[in-house]
Scaffold this active site. Structure first.
Site, PDB file in Angstrom:
ATOM      1  CG  MET A 280     -33.314  -6.672  10.616  1.00  0.00           C
ATOM      2  SD  MET A 280     -33.255  -8.256  11.109  1.00  0.00           S
ATOM      3  CE  MET A 280     -31.387  -8.270  12.171  1.00  0.00           C
ATOM      4  CB  SER A 281     -38.713  -2.919  10.480  1.00  0.00           C
ATOM      5  OG  SER A 281     -38.171  -2.083  11.588  1.00  0.00           O
TER       6      SER A 281
ATOM      7  CG  HIS B 179     -43.412  -8.592  15.618  1.00  0.00           C
ATOM      8  ND1 HIS B 179     -43.515  -7.485  15.283  1.00  0.00           N
ATOM      9  CD2 HIS B 179     -42.047  -8.842  15.916  1.00  0.00           C
ATOM     10  CE1 HIS B 179     -42.290  -7.022  15.122  1.00  0.00           C
ATOM     11  NE2 HIS B 179     -41.283  -7.705  15.628  1.00  0.00           N
TER      12      HIS B 179
ATOM     13  CB  ALA C 245     -35.951  -3.332  18.703  1.00  0.00           C
TER      14      ALA C 245
ATOM     15  CG  ASN D 238     -28.184  -4.459  19.502  1.00  0.00           C
ATOM     16  OD1 ASN D 238     -29.338  -4.183  19.352  1.00  0.00           O
ATOM     17  ND2 ASN D 238     -27.520  -4.686  18.652  1.00  0.00           N
TER      18      ASN D 238
ATOM     19  CE1 TYR E  18     -37.480 -11.527  10.608  1.00  0.00           C
ATOM     20  CE2 TYR E  18     -36.922  -9.223  10.611  1.00  0.00           C
ATOM     21  CZ  TYR E  18     -37.355 -10.263  11.175  1.00  0.00           C
ATOM     22  OH  TYR E  18     -37.781 -10.141  12.417  1.00  0.00           O
ATOM     23  CD  GLU E  19     -42.165 -12.004   9.779  1.00  0.00           C
ATOM     24  OE1 GLU E  19     -42.993 -12.857   9.926  1.00  0.00           O
ATOM     25  OE2 GLU E  19     -42.198 -10.887   9.723  1.00  0.00           O
TER      26      GLU E  19
ATOM     27  CG  HIS F 106     -34.732 -11.948  18.705  1.00  0.00           C
ATOM     28  ND1 HIS F 106     -35.064 -10.744  18.023  1.00  0.00           N
ATOM     29  CD2 HIS F 106     -36.052 -12.350  18.603  1.00  0.00           C
ATOM     30  CE1 HIS F 106     -36.357 -10.520  17.782  1.00  0.00           C
ATOM     31  NE2 HIS F 106     -36.871 -11.605  18.413  1.00  0.00           N
TER      32      HIS F 106
ATOM     33  CB  SER G 175     -38.551  -6.554  17.811  1.00  0.00           C
ATOM     34  OG  SER G 175     -38.473  -6.742  16.753  1.00  0.00           O
TER      35      SER G 175
ATOM     36  CG  HIS H 234     -39.820  -7.910  10.395  1.00  0.00           C
ATOM     37  ND1 HIS H 234     -41.004  -8.575  11.183  1.00  0.00           N
ATOM     38  CD2 HIS H 234     -39.312  -6.870  10.900  1.00  0.00           C
ATOM     39  CE1 HIS H 234     -40.532  -7.934  12.432  1.00  0.00           C
ATOM     40  NE2 HIS H 234     -39.719  -6.886  11.992  1.00  0.00           N
TER      41      HIS H 234
HETATM   42  N1  HPA Z   1     -29.268  -4.941  13.790  1.00  0.00           N
HETATM   43  C1  HPA Z   1     -30.259  -5.060  13.285  1.00  0.00           C
HETATM   44  N2  HPA Z   1     -31.598  -5.124  13.687  1.00  0.00           N
HETATM   45  C2  HPA Z   1     -31.663  -4.673  14.887  1.00  0.00           C
HETATM   46  C3  HPA Z   1     -30.404  -4.787  15.972  1.00  0.00           C
HETATM   47  C4  HPA Z   1     -29.138  -4.697  15.122  1.00  0.00           C
HETATM   48  O1  HPA Z   1     -28.175  -4.694  15.681  1.00  0.00           O
HETATM   49  N3  HPA Z   1     -31.027  -4.476  16.986  1.00  0.00           N
HETATM   50  C5  HPA Z   1     -32.379  -4.634  16.951  1.00  0.00           C
HETATM   51  N4  HPA Z   1     -32.778  -4.961  15.623  1.00  0.00           N
END
Ligand code: HPA
Length: 275
Positions: free
Chosen positions: A212-213, A62, A114, A236, A86-87, A249, A31, A84
């Site tokens: 998440m990947s 993406h 990310a 983050n 989750y998609e 996001h 991402s 992903h």
């Molecule tokens: N959690 C999950 N996926 C992420 C995060 C997070 O804090 N930051 C960027 N992708």
């Protein structure tokens, strides 16, 4: 030949019709990290829609295309826009492009993402070299019939993130003056960010970053005997502690884009000196 192998061959055929380049190195961009492909001397750009068997990426940030060409003197293939779990894609679709890039000749997979920083010593903007992972996605990319021509039923996951390549990364980072954290990537299915309690749990079990990947693709690459390198851009704070801000996001994308420039410089040096 089973269905997966047939699909891989069809995809390879479609790509070979557009480019003769046989990439040695495959890179998956996470991402906000799409611009990492900017330095590639492009031979062909292939939107996923032009490759049979590759699903469409639906996530903002993406692009959804393969870029084939050369970078730092090496033949490379970049996946700009990953798929992903989750998609709603089945795991077999999530890992399909990795299988296709391997079939095109790639021996090494470099996977980027990310991620949130579970480790309280991490700051947004940090780069983390992945040393290992914990799969908390509730699924495994290799569940289902195993195609022995691709890899073994029960792959060894020791040293999934190739120690010799990690050593090379540390040397190049040192020479370039690029600070690198190292740690364990914990994969969460998403699409929700984790609750604070979930993050404290992931930290407790040994995670340094959460995302998440990455784990599905790294698992598929390991299954096929590829060397693997993984990088997280910490976007983050994800400690789950009282001072943790709310997740956003767009903020993730913005931090990834800035820190991604540093990662691009490092990747260029790493790829140049790869065996
Ligand atoms: N959690 C999950 N996926 C992420 C995060 C997070 O804090 N930051 C960027 N992708």
């Amino acid at each position: 030949m089973n269905e997966t192998t047939k699909s891989i061959r069809s995809a390879r055929f479609a790509i070979r019709a557009k480019t003769q380049v046989e990439p040695q190195i495959a890179v998956i961009l996470g991402s906000g990290l799409g611009p990492l492909a900017d330095k590639v001397e492009v031979d062909a750009i292939l939107p996923y829609s032009e490759i049979p068997g590759i699903a469409q990426s639906t996530v903002h940030g993406h692009a959804g295309r393969l870029i084939v060409g050369s970078l730092a003197g090496k033949d490379v293939i970049f996946m700009q826009g990953r798929l992903h779990y989750y998609e709603g894609h089945p795991m077999s679709d999530v890992i399909f492009p990795t299988r296709v890039m391997h079939a095109l000749g790639a021996k090494t997979l470099i996977v980027t993402n990310a991620a949130g920083g579970l480790n309280p010593d991490f700051t947004p903007g940090d780069l983390m070299l992945i040393t290992d992972h914990i799969n908390m996605m509730g699924n495994n990319a290799l569940i289902g019939p195993n195609d022995e021509s691709l890899g073994p039923r029960f792959p060894d996951m020791t040293d999934t993130y190739t120690p010799e390549l990690r050593q090379l990364v540390l040397q190049r980072a040192d020479e370039e003056g690029i600070a690198l954290q190292q740690g364990v990537y914990a994969a969460w299915s998403g699409p929700t960010f984790e609750t604070p309690a979930e993050r404290r749990f992931l930290r407790l079990i040994g995670g340094d970053a959460v995302g998440m990947s990455t784990v599905p693709e790294a698992t598929a690459a390991r299954h096929m005997g590829m060397s693997v390198l993984g990088f997280s851009v910490i976007t983050n704070v994800a400690t789950g502690l009282a001072d943790q801000p709310a997740d956003d996001h767009l903020e993730v994308l913005a931090v990834a884009e800035v820190a991604g420039r540093r990662l691009a410089r490092l990747l260029d040096r790493v790829i140049a000196s790869m065996p």
